[in-house]
Design a protein around this motif. Structure first.
Motif, short mmCIF file in Angstrom:
data_model
loop_
_atom_site.label_atom_id
_atom_site.label_comp_id
_atom_site.label_asym_id
_atom_site.label_seq_id
_atom_site.Cartn_x
_atom_site.Cartn_y
_atom_site.Cartn_z
N SER A 126 3.92 -4.96 -5.10
CA SER A 126 4.40 -3.58 -5.06
C SER A 126 4.97 -3.32 -3.67
O SER A 126 4.42 -2.56 -2.88
CB SER A 126 3.23 -2.64 -5.37
N VAL A 127 6.06 -4.05 -3.38
CA VAL A 127 6.56 -4.08 -2.00
C VAL A 127 7.94 -3.44 -1.87
O VAL A 127 8.66 -3.68 -0.92
CB VAL A 127 6.58 -5.54 -1.46
N ARG B 115 -0.31 -5.25 4.54
CA ARG B 115 -0.04 -6.29 5.55
C ARG B 115 -0.28 -5.76 6.97
O ARG B 115 -0.46 -6.52 7.90
CB ARG B 115 1.38 -6.84 5.41
N ARG B 116 -0.23 -4.42 7.11
CA ARG B 116 -0.54 -3.83 8.42
C ARG B 116 -1.86 -3.09 8.32
O ARG B 116 -2.55 -3.16 7.30
CB ARG B 116 0.59 -2.90 8.85
N GLU C 165 -2.45 11.49 -3.11
CA GLU C 165 -2.64 10.43 -4.12
C GLU C 165 -3.93 9.67 -3.86
O GLU C 165 -4.64 9.28 -4.78
CB GLU C 165 -1.45 9.47 -4.10
N LYS D 279 1.35 3.49 3.29
CA LYS D 279 2.48 4.36 2.94
C LYS D 279 2.13 5.39 1.88
O LYS D 279 2.88 6.34 1.66
CB LYS D 279 3.64 3.50 2.41
N ASN E 14 12.88 5.75 -1.21
CA ASN E 14 11.86 6.51 -0.50
C ASN E 14 11.89 7.97 -0.91
O ASN E 14 12.86 8.44 -1.49
CB ASN E 14 12.08 6.40 1.02
N GLY E 15 10.79 8.66 -0.62
CA GLY E 15 10.71 10.09 -0.90
C GLY E 15 10.13 10.36 -2.28
O GLY E 15 9.97 9.46 -3.09
N VAL F 114 0.84 -1.21 0.00
CA VAL F 114 0.00 0.00 0.00
C VAL F 114 0.87 1.26 0.00
O VAL F 114 0.78 2.12 0.87
CB VAL F 114 -1.02 -0.01 1.18
N GLY F 115 1.75 1.34 -1.01
CA GLY F 115 2.55 2.55 -1.22
C GLY F 115 2.02 3.30 -2.44
O GLY F 115 1.04 2.89 -3.08
N ASN F 116 2.68 4.40 -2.77
CA ASN F 116 2.24 5.21 -3.92
C ASN F 116 2.34 4.46 -5.24
O ASN F 116 1.55 4.71 -6.16
CB ASN F 116 3.06 6.50 -4.00
N VAL F 117 3.32 3.55 -5.35
CA VAL F 117 3.44 2.81 -6.62
C VAL F 117 2.23 1.89 -6.80
O VAL F 117 1.69 1.76 -7.90
CB VAL F 117 4.77 2.02 -6.67
P1 NAP Z 1 6.72 2.04 -0.24
O1 NAP Z 1 6.11 3.38 -0.08
O2 NAP Z 1 7.87 1.69 0.61
O3 NAP Z 1 5.56 0.94 -0.05
C1 NAP Z 1 5.85 -0.43 -0.04
C2 NAP Z 1 4.66 -1.18 0.49
O4 NAP Z 1 4.95 -2.57 0.43
C3 NAP Z 1 4.33 -0.88 1.97
O5 NAP Z 1 2.94 -0.86 2.12
C4 NAP Z 1 4.94 -2.09 2.71
O6 NAP Z 1 4.31 -2.39 3.90
C5 NAP Z 1 4.63 -3.18 1.69
N1 NAP Z 1 5.46 -4.37 1.87
C6 NAP Z 1 6.80 -4.46 1.95
N2 NAP Z 1 7.18 -5.75 2.09
C7 NAP Z 1 6.03 -6.49 2.10
C8 NAP Z 1 5.75 -7.87 2.23
N3 NAP Z 1 6.75 -8.76 2.33
N4 NAP Z 1 4.47 -8.27 2.20
C9 NAP Z 1 3.46 -7.38 2.08
N5 NAP Z 1 3.66 -6.04 1.95
C10 NAP Z 1 4.93 -5.60 1.97
O7 NAP Z 1 7.25 1.81 -1.74
P2 NAP Z 1 6.70 2.21 -3.18
O8 NAP Z 1 5.23 2.25 -3.24
O9 NAP Z 1 7.46 1.30 -4.08
O10 NAP Z 1 7.23 3.71 -3.37
C11 NAP Z 1 8.62 4.01 -3.41
C12 NAP Z 1 8.81 5.51 -3.18
O11 NAP Z 1 8.39 6.22 -4.35
C13 NAP Z 1 7.99 6.04 -2.03
O12 NAP Z 1 8.72 7.00 -1.35
C14 NAP Z 1 6.81 6.68 -2.73
O13 NAP Z 1 6.16 7.69 -1.98
C15 NAP Z 1 7.47 7.23 -3.97
N6 NAP Z 1 6.47 7.45 -5.03
C16 NAP Z 1 5.82 8.66 -5.00
C17 NAP Z 1 4.81 8.88 -5.92
C18 NAP Z 1 4.10 10.20 -5.90
O14 NAP Z 1 4.53 11.11 -5.22
N7 NAP Z 1 3.01 10.34 -6.62
C19 NAP Z 1 4.45 7.91 -6.85
C20 NAP Z 1 5.12 6.69 -6.83
C21 NAP Z 1 6.12 6.48 -5.89
P3 NAP Z 1 5.00 -2.00 5.32
O15 NAP Z 1 4.76 -0.55 5.50
O16 NAP Z 1 4.30 -2.87 6.27
O17 NAP Z 1 6.47 -2.32 5.19
#
Ligand code: NAP
Length: 450
Positions: A308-309, A197-198, A209, A204, A356-357, A153-156
């Motif tokens: 998307s983890v 998962r939480r 968004e 995140k 991150n960021g 549950v991140g932005n991606v």
């Molecule tokens: P992220 O923000 O770190 O989110 C990763 C997600 O995966 C979290 O919900 C995490 O949960 C979950 N996860 C990790 N390991 C897991 C597992 N083994 N099983 C189940 N869930 C798991 O990463 P992201 O979405 O790839 O983004 C990367 C960065 O790019 C972030 O800083 C994001 O804000 C940025 N970004 C920004 C934008 C925008 O501004 N529009 C767009 C895209 C990306 P936990 O929290 O429990 O670890």
């Protein structure tokens, strides 16, 4: 004084900010060569930032000004570090090298079934719809599928979910290739489940968004009110985090709105851990257990699963790497080999701090890097001047590397605008490396004959 020569590896946001700050922050004569393995600059701004986020993508215009403002910054695209030129050669040919090549690998779940057909790291999906040249045009077949499950549950994850429900008209306003628009137009996916998962307090993605997702007219965004009853851990997190509180208010809003009877749904489920992907050759489902209560189990049908983890950096020969964090070890951006600084080698962006960021975060990160680099230059004694640009150019020429320079990139860009105009769109990305190189070569041969 002869120019100080710096190589920056990666032309994404962290590399572009590094180059900009190097030339802006110092009175010294500095020349910067920015390398990219692709024939195109801007890394994740071109291939990561969602195509329906033109405002964020418009940072490309500022980066373009950086490249065009001074001849001291050169773009050397289509150069693979480690193959076309090694890390050791870079160190020998420049006064300093800044690695800003991002985090191009994917975290895995480590559960059975992860390699079934239909299960993909979200990066593959994102890169495919962005027209990244490394991804086959037919990598995803969305016709015939009904449910997509997105883990994380991140932005991606939100970007991927939103793109799956965008209308053809909305997609045609972006720069994604026409075959991708057609693949989405043929999609029969109308049910998307996003799995955290939480609890929701720890989601995140950003409130901005999430609000944008609620605005998508084709789609119901469903949140179970029961998931918003917070335990003490989530409540404590919320109490300490204004951003999480804002997001929780939007979750409440979505839960209260419920279903509006729209054609498609994006449903959030929380407190679920994926334990197995089911299927024989291709994925047919996913088994989840409760995170706080593992005795609760649930099986969801799934035709497409995107994990998307999070992303990971990649190791390069000659550059220290921490496999645990997927980053390059450093002290104040100076790369460390064990406890010792490697000397003249720096990091910026995701390969330094992890994935991150937002785009702008990389400016501050690059400023830290440039500050350390400039301090080191100021305190070093007399040294032999680094080899000139011509030495690097000759080395690459001898190896038959077709370097795509800034003018050749501008020719690729012009070809993309022309291809868009031909079919009534503003611009469409060239998605085949050969087509990019052909556009670059056409410009190079014109330049050679002038
Ligand atoms: P992220 O923000 O770190 O989110 C990763 C997600 O995966 C979290 O919900 C995490 O949960 C979950 N996860 C990790 N390991 C897991 C597992 N083994 N099983 C189940 N869930 C798991 O990463 P992201 O979405 O790839 O983004 C990367 C960065 O790019 C972030 O800083 C994001 O804000 C940025 N970004 C920004 C934008 C925008 O501004 N529009 C767009 C895209 C990306 P936990 O929290 O429990 O670890």
């Amino acid at each position: 004084m002869s120019a100080i020569r710096v190589a920056v590896i990666g032309s994404g946001p962290s590399g572009a900010y590094t180059a900009q700050l190097l030339t802006e922050e110092s009175d010294l004569p500095i020349e910067v060569d920015i390398f990219d393995r692709l024939p195109t600059p801007f890394g994740l701004v071109r291939y990561g930032v969602a195509p329906d986020h033109p405002r964020i993508k418009s940072i490309i215009a500022s980066f373009t000004e950086v490249f065009e403002a001074t001849e001291a910054i050169r773009f050397l695209g289509n150069v693979q570090i480690g193959t076309d030129i090694t890390v050791d050669e870079l160190r020998a040919h420049y006064d300093a090298v800044v690695f800003a090549h991002g985090a191009p690998l994917d975290r895995r779940l480590g559960i059975p079934g992860e390699d079934l057909a239909g299960v993909h790291p979200v990066r593959e999906f994102v890169s495919w719809y962005q027209g990244h040249p490394d991804h086959a045009v037919d990598a995803f077949h969305l016709a015939g599928s009904r449910r997509a499950v997105i883990i994380g549950v991140g932005n991606v994850a939100l970007d991927a979910a939103r793109m799956l429900v965008r209308t053809t008209e909305e997609l045609r306003e972006t720069d994604i290739p026409e075959h991708i628009v057609e693949a989405f137009a043929a999609s029969t996916i109308d049910d998307i489940v996003v799995v955290g998962r939480r609890g929701p307090a720890f989601a995140k993605f950003t409130n901005k968004e999430f609000l944008e997702l609620l605005e998508v007219e084709s789609t119901d965004v469903l949140v179970d009110p029961a998931d918003l009853e917070l335990d003490a851990v989530q409540q404590a997190h919320l109490d300490a985090n204004p951003a999480a509180r804002r997001l929780m208010a939007t979750f409440q809003k979505a839960a209260e709105r419920g279903s509006l009877g729209r054609n498609k749904t994006i449903r959030f489920v929380f407190d679920r851990t994926p334990v197995e992907l089911l299927g024989d050759r291709a994925v047919t489902g996913i088994r989840l257990t409760g995170t706080t209560d593992p005795s609760e189990t649930e099986t969801l049908d799934a035709d497409l699963v995107l994990r998307s983890v999070g992303y990971l950096g990649n190791p390069l020969d000659g550059l220290p790497f921490d496999t645990r964090t997927g980053t390059v070890p450093h002290r104040d951006s100076r790369v460390l080999d064990g406890d010792d600084e490697l000397g003249g080698v720096y990091v910026a962006g995701w390969i330094k701090r992890g994935p991150n960021g937002v785009v702008g975060t990389n400016r501050l990160c690059a400023l830290e890097t440039v500050t350390s680099l400039l301090q080191d230059l100021a305190s070093r004694g007399e040294t032999a001047p680094a080899p000139t640009a011509e030495v690097v150019d000759a080395l690459l020429r001898d190896r038959d590397v077709h370097v795509v320079d800034w003018d050749a990139w501008r020719a690729i860009e012009a070809a993309e605008i022309a291809a868009g105009e031909d079919i009534g769109r503003t611009r469409i990305k060239l998605h085949l490396r050969d087509d990019m190189l052909a556009a670059a070569m056409a410009a190079e041969s014109v330049a050679a004959n002038v």
